[in-house]
Design an enzyme around this catalytic site. Sequence first.
Site, short mmCIF file in Angstrom:
data_model
loop_
_atom_site.label_atom_id
_atom_site.label_comp_id
_atom_site.label_asym_id
_atom_site.label_seq_id
_atom_site.Cartn_x
_atom_site.Cartn_y
_atom_site.Cartn_z
N ASP A 470 0.87 -1.17 0.00
CA ASP A 470 0.00 0.00 0.00
C ASP A 470 0.91 1.23 0.00
O ASP A 470 2.07 1.13 0.39
CB ASP A 470 -0.88 -0.06 1.26
N ASP A 669 -1.49 -1.90 6.48
CA ASP A 669 -1.64 -1.55 7.90
C ASP A 669 -3.05 -1.15 8.28
O ASP A 669 -3.32 -0.90 9.46
CB ASP A 669 -0.68 -0.41 8.26
N ASP A 673 -7.17 -3.37 4.70
CA ASP A 673 -6.17 -4.28 4.14
C ASP A 673 -6.36 -5.72 4.62
O ASP A 673 -5.75 -6.65 4.09
CB ASP A 673 -4.75 -3.83 4.51
#
Length: 781
Positions: A470, A669, A673
Amino acid sequence: MNTHRETANAATEDSIFVCPMHLEVRQREPGDCPKCGMHLVPEAEIEEHGQSAHHHSGANDILGAEYDTVPLEYDGVVYTCPMHAQVRQTDPGSCPICGMGLELENAAMVEDGPNPELDDFSRRFWVGAVLTLPLLVLTMGPYVGFPEVRQIFGERTTLWIELVLGTPVVWWCGWPFMIRGWNSFKTLNLNMFSLISMGVSAAWVFSVVAVLSPEVFPDGFRDSEGHVGVYFEAAAVIVTLVLLGQVMELRAREGTGKAIRALLDMAAKTARILNADGSEAEVPLDDVKVGDKVRVRPGDKVPVDGVVAEGHSSIDESMISGEPIPVEKVVGDTVTGATINGTGSLVVEATRVGSDTVLSQIVEMVSNAQRSRAPIQKYADRVAGLFVPAVIAIAVLAYIGWAIWGPAPALSYALVAAVAVLIIACPCALGLATPMSIMTATGRGAQAGVLIKNAEALERFEKVDTLIVDKTGTLTMGQPRLVAVLPEAGHEEEEVLRLAATLEKGSEHPLAEAIVAGADERGVALAKASDFQAITGKGVTGVVDGYTVALGNHRLVKDLGLDAGDLIETANSRRDDGETVMFVVVDNALAGLVAVSDPVKETTPDALEALHKLGFRIIMATGDNERTARAVATKLGIDEIRADVLPEDKAAIIKDLQGQGKKVAMAGDGVNDAPALAQADVGVAMGTGADVAIESAGITLVQGNLDGIVRARRLSRATMRNIRQNLFFALIYNASGVPIAAGLLYPLFGILISPMFAAFAMSASSISVVLNSLRLRGAKI
């Protein structure tokens, strides 16, 4: 024992298989749970067993339920086998499957002081060594030029002395092995102790009969004085050497737990609580409750997880994160228990205490990982399961072969060969190969800020070739800042910011927090918003001071039926610099842009370079606009980008890559996710992120930087290389030793291994595996 497998085989093609520990894991094919490695069972079987199959530690895995004697509601000390997690009981003892000594299931319950099993085995070893030494002198003296040692007492008396010295070694020093061997035959779980007990007891029984009734043996067995050769020294040396191997193994296993004990020792033992009247009192750590305020003086350990309520200082967090640079802490910042305060004084409000603290969770995760089993262990188990009965068969054949075709005394040679085969083939090294490496590696990882959830994640991570990251919070700081407000004609900059920030007060997105913080820094007074609505992947809408306000990306603008016009070029220009740009719409008309920038972490460029060298193809999956994403990706040398990705799309991207044969790891995180982390072959959670993300991941990085992934990759490679070396050491001893012990080289070279040498070779294989595993403690990752 095989109920589960039989049921699984009998299941119909339409059966759904689920994990007893993770009921959300459901699939049409039998196999292992991707989260905990437990065998999947038919759904009907779970329903039949009810919630008992969902016990907190997996105790009621149906495969091993017969070995779990712990009551469901029991919350005291539980002992389990390092190699067979389904074996759980409330008292110490040995595993009924492999014979290994049971260990405490909860590492936090390990008490300081001596290990009772290690003390017991050490005592037996020293007694065995003291009695075996004169036994060896009496037996081997004539072969090394001192025949008079047997002449001092006479041959008959010497044989009785050997019996007196050897018997306590076999039946007291070796009693744990005899019990474990008997249990292995009783439960039909043949293991290394099956072979040891058979070999030693056969040598002892033969020798006792030879001393008490030598006349029952054929003439070829007796010397000129009518005495029969005995093997008390062989049995005693075997027991003593196996005890030595067990002591070394126990010391090594104790050594692998040092990382956990070191972590536990980091915690403060007391805390200084601030009372309501302003006084301070030093209390045991267990007495601190959530909401209590504690004073942390300069140089003290932070006692609990909490938030700074007063003061300013720098905290050394290296023991938790592995990063050596102290971190500045001011009011509102979070602190972690066991970290060390610098020169300032702090007042901390406790938010997590006891088992909820980060340190306790790390200890529990490391402890669970050390007990978990890597998939490669299944092959070792399968080999060991076939190996023991095969060895017994070879020992029987060797005995028959020597008895029929061997030189005189044939039965004596036959016994020597059979006992040597049984001893040299003990598969203890094979059983230790994987658990020792995993236990050592997980402890080493914890010291480096890399927490391994289970052995399967460690093994899988070695094979990963694609890493999806990400952007926000993983590549970047995750703390965006407002950098520009660009109003359209007819609108004031402050008014556009006021409307945007007021609307974003209702959102928890990092970009929203940046806009609100930017307005606060510029002294812009915010109003109240109503009818707030978040549109996933697009933006937010609401009403501020009677105006209908929308803030979001170009997709939101298009959904509102508006044409961004020249603002598109302005937005794209800023996106090319890596900024995230949002459109502000007031009463269905474009009012301007707000631009937010999230700086890249200092560690990211070097970490990405190292990850490329370690064989990863790196894909950035982000909800950001493609131009912004591409600007960041180009700057960092990322291989591929997936932009404008909605949270639910990340799991689909991973599934698509897996369909192409890729082994995928996902680093993230956030709460959004979690599905992608669960879908990935290995999920890597940033420890600074959401709890649900950490729960869904196989690896957690305490610090949350990409260089933690570099350390995890190096650790996984070093561990798997170490396991393969261990398996090689274990198998090469057994594979080469068995035929030699059976006498294969005797017709050609006259070589026949004695049981004593066989015991030494067997112990040497275990010791080599233990020592090789311990090298991981110093692995450079």
